[in-house]
Design an enzyme around this catalytic site. Structure first.
Site, PDB file in Angstrom:
ATOM      1  N   ARG A 231       0.802  -1.198  -0.096  1.00  0.00           N
ATOM      2  CA  ARG A 231      -0.151   0.084  -0.007  1.00  0.00           C
ATOM      3  C   ARG A 231       0.911   1.052   0.005  1.00  0.00           C
ATOM      4  NH1 ARG A 231      -3.786  -2.428  -1.596  1.00  0.00           N
ATOM      5  NH2 ARG A 231      -5.558  -3.262  -0.393  1.00  0.00           N
ATOM      6  N   HIS A 279      -1.586   0.799  -9.658  1.00  0.00           N
ATOM      7  CA  HIS A 279      -2.285  -0.066  -8.558  1.00  0.00           C
ATOM      8  C   HIS A 279      -3.046  -1.232  -9.596  1.00  0.00           C
ATOM      9  CE1 HIS A 279      -4.304  -0.624  -4.270  1.00  0.00           C
ATOM     10  NE2 HIS A 279      -4.266  -1.727  -4.832  1.00  0.00           N
TER      11      HIS A 279
HETATM   12  P1  NDP Z   1      -1.631 -11.874   4.372  1.00  0.00           P
HETATM   13  O1  NDP Z   1      -2.389 -11.332   5.473  1.00  0.00           O
HETATM   14  O2  NDP Z   1      -1.917 -13.517   3.781  1.00  0.00           O
HETATM   15  O3  NDP Z   1      -0.184 -11.644   4.633  1.00  0.00           O
HETATM   16  C1  NDP Z   1       0.397 -10.710   5.331  1.00  0.00           C
HETATM   17  C2  NDP Z   1       1.755 -10.910   5.680  1.00  0.00           C
HETATM   18  O4  NDP Z   1       2.304  -9.872   6.284  1.00  0.00           O
HETATM   19  C3  NDP Z   1       1.874 -12.152   6.864  1.00  0.00           C
HETATM   20  O5  NDP Z   1       3.058 -12.861   6.502  1.00  0.00           O
HETATM   21  C4  NDP Z   1       2.038 -11.478   8.250  1.00  0.00           C
HETATM   22  O6  NDP Z   1       2.967 -12.006   9.005  1.00  0.00           O
HETATM   23  C5  NDP Z   1       2.976  -9.923   7.707  1.00  0.00           C
HETATM   24  N1  NDP Z   1       2.932  -8.977   8.532  1.00  0.00           N
HETATM   25  C6  NDP Z   1       1.790  -8.428   8.783  1.00  0.00           C
HETATM   26  N2  NDP Z   1       2.020  -7.340   9.786  1.00  0.00           N
HETATM   27  C7  NDP Z   1       3.457  -7.416  10.078  1.00  0.00           C
HETATM   28  C8  NDP Z   1       4.441  -6.872  10.981  1.00  0.00           C
HETATM   29  N3  NDP Z   1       3.947  -5.917  11.749  1.00  0.00           N
HETATM   30  N4  NDP Z   1       5.648  -7.392  10.998  1.00  0.00           N
HETATM   31  C9  NDP Z   1       5.964  -8.175  10.054  1.00  0.00           C
HETATM   32  N5  NDP Z   1       5.145  -8.805   9.238  1.00  0.00           N
HETATM   33  C10 NDP Z   1       3.923  -8.556   9.175  1.00  0.00           C
HETATM   34  O7  NDP Z   1      -2.085 -11.008   3.068  1.00  0.00           O
HETATM   35  P2  NDP Z   1      -1.832 -11.042   1.440  1.00  0.00           P
HETATM   36  O8  NDP Z   1      -0.405 -11.831   1.353  1.00  0.00           O
HETATM   37  O9  NDP Z   1      -2.945 -11.424   1.097  1.00  0.00           O
HETATM   38  O10 NDP Z   1      -1.976  -9.595   1.077  1.00  0.00           O
HETATM   39  C11 NDP Z   1      -0.779  -8.786   1.372  1.00  0.00           C
HETATM   40  C12 NDP Z   1      -1.141  -7.429   0.739  1.00  0.00           C
HETATM   41  O11 NDP Z   1      -0.912  -7.160  -0.390  1.00  0.00           O
HETATM   42  C13 NDP Z   1      -2.482  -6.654   1.140  1.00  0.00           C
HETATM   43  O12 NDP Z   1      -2.881  -6.408   2.470  1.00  0.00           O
HETATM   44  C14 NDP Z   1      -2.442  -5.707   0.278  1.00  0.00           C
HETATM   45  O13 NDP Z   1      -2.392  -4.413   0.980  1.00  0.00           O
HETATM   46  C15 NDP Z   1      -1.666  -5.934  -0.853  1.00  0.00           C
HETATM   47  N6  NDP Z   1      -2.247  -6.265  -2.193  1.00  0.00           N
HETATM   48  C16 NDP Z   1      -1.852  -5.236  -3.175  1.00  0.00           C
HETATM   49  C17 NDP Z   1      -2.435  -5.614  -4.411  1.00  0.00           C
HETATM   50  C18 NDP Z   1      -2.007  -4.658  -5.516  1.00  0.00           C
HETATM   51  O14 NDP Z   1      -2.690  -4.749  -6.613  1.00  0.00           O
HETATM   52  N7  NDP Z   1      -1.016  -3.880  -5.184  1.00  0.00           N
HETATM   53  C19 NDP Z   1      -3.347  -6.581  -4.702  1.00  0.00           C
HETATM   54  C20 NDP Z   1      -3.658  -7.476  -3.613  1.00  0.00           C
HETATM   55  C21 NDP Z   1      -2.987  -7.230  -2.366  1.00  0.00           C
HETATM   56  P3  NDP Z   1       2.373 -13.318   9.798  1.00  0.00           P
HETATM   57  O15 NDP Z   1       2.298 -14.358   8.620  1.00  0.00           O
HETATM   58  O16 NDP Z   1       3.482 -13.525  10.606  1.00  0.00           O
HETATM   59  O17 NDP Z   1       1.067 -13.073  10.110  1.00  0.00           O
HETATM   60  C1  OXD Z   2      -6.214  -5.677  -2.825  1.00  0.00           C
HETATM   61  C2  OXD Z   2      -6.042  -4.748  -3.787  1.00  0.00           C
HETATM   62  O1  OXD Z   2      -5.888  -5.404  -1.453  1.00  0.00           O
HETATM   63  O2  OXD Z   2      -6.505  -4.602  -5.134  1.00  0.00           O
HETATM   64  O3  OXD Z   2      -6.731  -6.693  -3.361  1.00  0.00           O
HETATM   65  O4  OXD Z   2      -5.126  -3.745  -3.661  1.00  0.00           O
END
Ligand code: NDP
Ligand code: OXD
Length: 316
Positions: A231, A279
């Protein structure tokens, strides 16, 4: 305007393009506020909400709401609303297609960086035939994934297929074959020092907001690249510009920004070391999204548990 007796009323807050989906899914008990305008549904009739970034305060105005279905993997668009109704379950979209697209985006840009494709594009613009050696084989290029969740894990798999070395950082330690896992704030410096290319795939939470700052960039090796597909709120954009302009960083690939759409006067648009995309790293496919929403409503109506409920305390 009344919904069908005994059937749930689902409100979509979606831009044009999703109208057909909302009609196909639920017939006349679905309301798309973009399509019909807010006079065409009664807030007190709405049972379920489907969307991505509703205006702040909007969800609070739906008193009968039972659950929220996020069409994005990230749910910061909901949780950053100061009036968000925190007693409601939020179910997020976890989708293989989306994960693969995100992995494709990262792998494609990692290869463009590794293969120095931008230099060949520039040479072509000048009709110059200029061969270059690869700086090193991909097995010597270290890629660090900040956020080894659902998307990070698929991305790691794809990068390994191209022989990159892959490192991951998350809150909890992971066991993924051939991926070195770092966990928690105390291991972040060691992780950063291992990144030739660092990819942010974190959710935006109070803990991760502005995590991409001057201190973090200073912890990366000289010449490292940064990719942000998490983000815009993760990145202190002035700090990133300073790290690029001082030549500490080799370049940046940015899909997300503090302000979206990216304003026309943003220095990122024309920066020679920056690739900007709007995005689109992973785009929710309406067909998969419709299956997701149907599944959520069916579960809710039958009392079955939802899949992928967000932990509101963690924020993801
Ligand atoms: P998940 O919830 O599956 O994974 C999040 C990961 O981040 C986990 O491994 C988690 O650790 C880690 N994490 C969260 N907080 C912390 C922290 N404070 N310190 C260290 N590690 C942390 O999410 P997704 O993989 O499904 O998606 C990730 C992000 O990708 C979304 O939230 C979104 O913002 C972004 N996104 C962007 C898109 C785009 O088009 N640009 C499209 C889709 C998503 P743990 O496993 O230990 O809990
Ligand atoms: C998502 C995105 O979070 O599109 O799926 O950014």
């Amino acid at each position: 305007m009344a919904g069908q007796e005994g059937k749930p009323n689902v409100l979509f807050l979606l831009p044009p393009g999703w109208d057909a989906l909302s009609k196909a899914l639920f017939g006349h008990q679905a309301f798309n506020s973009f399509l019909h305008g807010k006079d065409h549904y009664a807030p007190q009739q709405i049972d379920y909400f489907v969307g991505f970034r509703p205006p702040h305060g909007f969800l609070k105005s739906l008193p009968r709401l039972k659950a929220i279905f996020s069409l994005g993997a990230g749910v910061d668009g909901f949780l950053r609303d100061p009036e968000f109704p925190r007693h409601l379950p939020v179910v997020r979209f976890v989708d293989e297609t989306l994960q693969r697209e995100m992995a494709q985006y990262v792998t494609m840009h990692a290869l463009i960086i590794h293969r120095q494709q931008r230099a060949f594009d520039a040479a072509q613009r000048e009709s110059t035939w200029k061969q270059r050696m690869l700086a090193r084989p991909s097995r010597d290029v270290r890629i660090g994934i900040l956020g080894m969740g659902d998307i990070g894990a698929v991305t790691a798999e794809r990068l390994l297929m191209f022989d990159f070395q892959v490192f991951g950082w998350s809150r909890s330690r992971k066991t993924v074959p051939d991926v070195t896992s770092f966990a928690g704030a105390e291991e972040l410096p060691q992780f950063l020092a291992s990144c030739d290319i660092m990819v942010c795939m974190l959710p935006l939470t109070p803990e991760t907001e502005n995590i991409l700052d001057a201190k973090l960039f200073a912890g990366l090796p000289q010449g490292a690249w940064v990719m942000n597909v998490g983000r815009g709120g993760h990145c202190k954009e002035d700090d990133l510009l300073a790290a690029l302009n001082s030549d500490h960083l080799g370049g940046a690939v940015l899909d997300v920004f503090q302000t979206e759409p990216l304003p026309a006067d943003s220095p990122f648009w024309k920066h020679p070391k920056v690739t900007v995309t709007p995005h689109i790293a992973g785009i929710t496919d309406p067909r998969n999204a419709s299956a997701f929403v149907v599944d959520c409503v069916t579960r809710a109506q039958s009392g079955a548990p939802f899949k992928n409920v967000v932990d509101l305390t963690r924020g993801y």
